[in-house]
Design an enzyme around this catalytic site. Structure first.
Site, PDB file in Angstrom:
ATOM      1  N   PHE A 281      34.039  44.570  54.112  1.00 34.32           N
ATOM      2  CA  PHE A 281      33.918  44.036  54.679  1.00 34.32           C
ATOM      3  C   PHE A 281      33.574  43.351  56.377  1.00 34.32           C
ATOM      4  O   PHE A 281      34.202  44.718  57.204  1.00 34.32           O
ATOM      5  CB  PHE A 281      35.523  43.375  54.913  1.00 34.32           C
ATOM      6  CG  PHE A 281      36.416  42.399  55.415  1.00 34.32           C
ATOM      7  CD1 PHE A 281      36.813  40.858  55.077  1.00 34.32           C
ATOM      8  CD2 PHE A 281      37.227  42.105  56.266  1.00 34.32           C
ATOM      9  CE1 PHE A 281      37.387  40.137  55.295  1.00 34.32           C
ATOM     10  CE2 PHE A 281      37.404  41.697  56.985  1.00 34.32           C
ATOM     11  CZ  PHE A 281      38.082  40.600  56.598  1.00 34.32           C
ATOM     12  N   LYS A 476      35.856  26.735  29.105  1.00 42.56           N
ATOM     13  CA  LYS A 476      36.062  27.909  28.886  1.00 42.56           C
ATOM     14  C   LYS A 476      35.270  28.352  30.236  1.00 42.56           C
ATOM     15  O   LYS A 476      34.007  28.672  30.025  1.00 42.56           O
ATOM     16  CB  LYS A 476      35.485  28.849  27.755  1.00 42.56           C
ATOM     17  CG  LYS A 476      35.642  30.351  27.905  1.00 42.56           C
ATOM     18  CD  LYS A 476      35.618  31.109  26.745  1.00 42.56           C
ATOM     19  CE  LYS A 476      35.036  32.836  26.743  1.00 42.56           C
ATOM     20  NZ  LYS A 476      34.578  33.622  25.096  1.00 42.56           N
ATOM     21  N   ASP A 478      33.856  31.329  32.350  1.00 38.20           N
ATOM     22  CA  ASP A 478      32.876  32.779  31.866  1.00 38.20           C
ATOM     23  C   ASP A 478      32.647  33.209  33.612  1.00 38.20           C
ATOM     24  O   ASP A 478      31.686  32.708  34.154  1.00 38.20           O
ATOM     25  CB  ASP A 478      32.202  33.262  30.917  1.00 38.20           C
ATOM     26  CG  ASP A 478      32.862  33.810  30.629  1.00 38.20           C
ATOM     27  OD1 ASP A 478      32.931  35.030  30.983  1.00 38.20           O
ATOM     28  OD2 ASP A 478      32.360  34.223  29.404  1.00 38.20           O
ATOM     29  N   ASP A 534      43.866  37.484  36.876  1.00 37.07           N
ATOM     30  CA  ASP A 534      44.772  37.902  38.077  1.00 37.07           C
ATOM     31  C   ASP A 534      45.473  36.963  38.803  1.00 37.07           C
ATOM     32  O   ASP A 534      45.039  35.567  38.178  1.00 37.07           O
ATOM     33  CB  ASP A 534      43.854  38.040  39.413  1.00 37.07           C
ATOM     34  CG  ASP A 534      43.063  37.728  39.826  1.00 37.07           C
ATOM     35  OD1 ASP A 534      43.112  36.516  40.156  1.00 37.07           O
ATOM     36  OD2 ASP A 534      41.781  37.785  39.015  1.00 37.07           O
ATOM     37  N   GLU A 614      43.088  33.417   2.036  1.00 32.52           N
ATOM     38  CA  GLU A 614      43.515  33.808   3.964  1.00 32.52           C
ATOM     39  C   GLU A 614      43.658  32.111   4.504  1.00 32.52           C
ATOM     40  O   GLU A 614      43.800  32.386   5.686  1.00 32.52           O
ATOM     41  CB  GLU A 614      41.655  34.614   3.744  1.00 32.52           C
ATOM     42  CG  GLU A 614      41.735  35.624   3.585  1.00 32.52           C
ATOM     43  CD  GLU A 614      40.252  36.664   3.882  1.00 32.52           C
ATOM     44  OE1 GLU A 614      40.067  37.542   4.361  1.00 32.52           O
ATOM     45  OE2 GLU A 614      39.714  35.787   3.312  1.00 32.52           O
TER      46      GLU A 614
END
Ligand code: GLA
Length: 729
Positions: A281, A476, A478, A534, A614
């Site tokens: 950085f 979604k 990714d 996060d 099921e």
């Protein structure tokens, strides 16, 4: 008033409902940390600090005749560097004359109503609670660096947030080489560290270790908050349990490279410094510009459960934004583990029909729907539907799916590009690659350089076009490889150390623009499962796919670890096939359902291959989840088993906010022959209320909490049980 300044003692006191935080400006103008812990009132905690002549700890020049005074032993709110505090420092910079030191002293402070925000970065917002802000300004007059330390004080939430703004107050460029968000000192006590490490398919494994002398570093340099080290850490008393003992939680609200350094020093004091990872950085701070560090969310509590509850509450109410934050999350089916890349309209329609029959509400079309995407070698970057697989286009498919009463969601991986794509062929310089060096490849893809404005616009426009053109209510999003060869072909060489942070500023801005333009769309974050799980991501995506490992037994530890810092509503969790695709393990459907119900619930398997029995069981699971979701997502979550118990069983409990109802779930991971029955004490109930237990008997809450419940023998392969506890009077 949560924030007070006491003129006579020059103390700054922050108070929340149950905690106090104190700092003091000393006679030299240093801003000393004094206390963070249970509520204290106005007591001046400076009596705790005695100074001694410590050999080899030097003294500031104007205190050279007082060898008791050293920056090397003083607890500080944000450290100086290069001037005699030899512990881990909060900041490092170099000036145009080459000097690498700065010493900060108090300049001013202000107390403001409301919570500060951080330009370009996600941060905790007030919502329907109230907050106050303290800004303390420190100045180094030789390097001309001014630092504004910002504290957000959330009384009701028992949370304090921190960030630092670093300003170049001079007329020459300053180079920042480290810019942490905060320093927190725990000068007394013996501490354990609980951190959450992992790998792809096994994220956020909790590990508790006593601190030993030296510097412990928890970090990611992968260009993502990472599967390996989550940016959340707890320090707690050696003796701390779920119920008792001092516990401090520190969560960095950032999705890029992070670093937390915890030093147990020569005087047995602990210093925690957390923020952007300083490895590689470097930030050019021109005159009159400033650098904003990501936010840290802090809380302290008596016991790990209370600490988790505070983080759950603040994330649910004051981090997550948008219409989905507290409302129903659609039960979804995702086709990934059902078809992988081998999808076509016919298969998808058949899967969707079965899903609609059992009560699923949203169909998510995963990877493989766009041009040239037959495997992971090609296609990323060209977000054009593949008409071989989808002859009626995406709109034709969506129409059919909507006609079944299902909403439609789509998988995208917008930050990436394959070399084999029209986008890469047109703009090879948009990918991050270092000059004269073959790049690291991961899953055959490269990362787009989001720090470039034209890439930012391309990604925004691509997603905005998809969301405008098609009836999509869920995305979604990714991100399937780490950042390596970090280099922007558009940035000058001295500014290459800024690229990763600029990448995240750009990503947050795309998310911010999209969530504002398309408020009806639910975003689910994903990075090869939970590689970017996060609080930064949670500001924009209310739920995150918790792990690519869908095996319920592996998920028990992953979700248990995740629960220390993050609420259940953030955890994407699906029932998948047996044998499981990641582990080959066979588990009963009931256990798969029980584990996936600790999250934003869904399915990810080929329903067309299942028996009617099921499918009926799944229908019942969905109905049950829908009924219990308000308690599961927005109630209180209790861990009933410990890390030590996990070799035999996991147990957890949801309790409705008004304590009228509870659900206890247990999964036996290792049934033991002829062993004592599993016995657990319940938590969080109303002691004076009478509860029905699975409709079998009625008993006082106090009895269930003090004497507990003895489970029947649970035998076989990974058996599970749910206990319904309903208040009757
Ligand atoms: C990642 C995700 C999976 C799936 C695949 C598709 O691994 O975590 O859920 O979407 O990508 O390529």
């Amino acid at each position: 008033m949560s924030i007070r300044y006491i003129e006579s003692t020059r103390q700054l006191i922050l108070e929340t409902a149950h905690t106090s935080y104190q700092m003091k400006i000393d006679g030299m103008g240093y801003l000393n940390h004094q206390f963070y812990g249970p509520k204290l009132g106005q007591n001046d905690m400076s009596y705790l600090y005695r100074t001694y002549d410590h050999g080899f700890s030097g003294n500031p020049y104007d205190m050279r005749n007082n060898r008791d005074f050293s920056l090397d032993s003083m607890p500080q709110e944000y450290t100086s560097f290069g001037v005699g505090d030899f512990r881990v420092n909060s900041i490092a910079s170099s000036c145009s004359d080459g000097s690498r030191c700065a010493e900060f002293r108090y300049e001013a402070h202000e107390i403001l109503d409301g919570k500060y925000s951080i330009p370009g970065l996600p941060s905790v917002y007030e919502g329907d609670t109230q907050a106050q802000t303290l800004i303390v300004t420190l100045l180094d007059t030789a390097a001309n660096i001014r630092i504004k330390l910002c504290y957000g004080v959330f009384d009701e939430l028992d949370v304090i947030t921190r960030t630092a703004e670093i300003i170049n107050a001079g007329s020459e460029t300053v180079w920042l080489r480290k810019a942490s968000s905060m320093c927190l000192e725990l000068p007394f006590g013996k501490w354990d560290m609980i951190h959450f490490y992992g790998r792809h398919c096994m994220e956020r494994q909790p590990e508790r270790v006593p601190l030993f002398h030296g510097i412990h570093t928890l970090a990611s340099g992968r260009g993502m908050s990472s599967h390996q080290h989550n940016p959340f850490v707890i320090l707690c008393d050696h003796e701390a349990t779920e119920e008792n003992g001092a516990c401090y939680g520190m969560m960095l609200m950032y999705s890029g490279n992070h670093k937390t350094e915890i030093e147990l020093d020569q005087f047995d004091s602990v210093r925690v410094v957390t923020g952007i990872n300083d490895d590689r950085f470097r930030w050019e701070l021109s005159p009159a510009t400033s650098f904003h560090t990501p936010e840290v969310i802090l809380s302290c509590a008596n016991g790990l459960t209370e600490l988790s509850h505070r983080f759950h509450r603040v994330i649910r109410n004051n981090v997550v934004r948008g219409q989905y934050k507290l409302s129903h999350r659609p039960v979804l089916i995702n086709n990934w583990e059902a078809t992988y890349f081998d999808l076509n309209e016919e298969k998808i329609v058949k899967l969707a029909e079965k899903a609609a029959d059992i009560g699923v509400e949203l169909f998510v079309l995963d990877d493989g729907w766009f041009k040239n995407r037959v495997d992971d070698n090609a296609g990323l970057g060209d977000w054009i539907p593949d008409t071989d697989k989808l002859p009626n286009g995406l709109d034709g498919l969506i129409e059919k799916i909507n006609a079944m009463g299902l909403r439609f969601g789509l998988w995208v991986e917008p930050e990436m590009v394959n070399e084999d794509s029209d986008l890469y062929r047109a703009h090879p310089d948009w990918a991050m690659t270092a000059p004269n060096r073959a790049p690291m490849m991961a899953r055959n893809q490269l990362v787009l350089d989001l720090s470039r404005q034209e890439v930012h616009e391309y990604i925004y426009n691509t997603l905005s076009d998809l969301l405008t053109k098609y009836n999509i209510t869920y995305i979604k999003w990714d991100f399937n490889r780490p950042l390596a060869d970090v280099y922007s072909h558009a940035a000058p060489s001295p500014r290459q150390g800024e690229v990763t942070h600029r990448y995240y500023l750009s990503l947050y801005k795309i998310y911010d623009r999209l969530t504002k333009a398309f408020p009806h769309v639910l975003f689910e974050g994903c990075a090869g499962g939970g590689g970017r799980f996060d609080a930064g991501m949670l500001q924009y995506s209310p739920q995150i796919w918790c792990s690519d490992n869908t095996d319920p037994i592996s998920r028990l530890t992953i979700q248990y670890g995740t629960s220390f810092g993050y609420p259940v509503s953030a955890i994407g969790a699906h029932v998948s096939a047996t044998p499981n695709h990641q582990t080959g393990r066979l588990t009963p459907l009931s256990t798969r359902g029980t584990v996936a119900m600790m999250g934003a619930f869904g399915y990810e398997l080929d329903l067309t291959k299942l028996s009617d029995a099921e499918l009926d069981e799944m229908k019942a699971q969905i109905a049950r989840f829908k009924e219990l979701e308000p308690m599961i997502h927005n109630g209180l979550y209790y861990r009933l088993s410990s890390m030590e118990d996990s070799g035999c069983y996991f147990a957890w409990q949801f309790v409705a906010p008004d304590r009228s109802r509870s659900l206890l779930s247990i999964v036996v991971t290792n049934p033991l022959a002829n062993a004592a029955a599993i016995h657990l004490r319940l938590k969080g109930l109303d002691p004076d209320a009478t509860y029905s237990v699975n409709g079998e008997f009625e008993i006082l809450g106090a009895a269930l909490m003090n004497s507990g419940y003895t489970f029947p023998r649970l035998m076989g392969d990974y058996p599970s049980m749910q206990l319904d506890i309903i208040k009757v009077k």
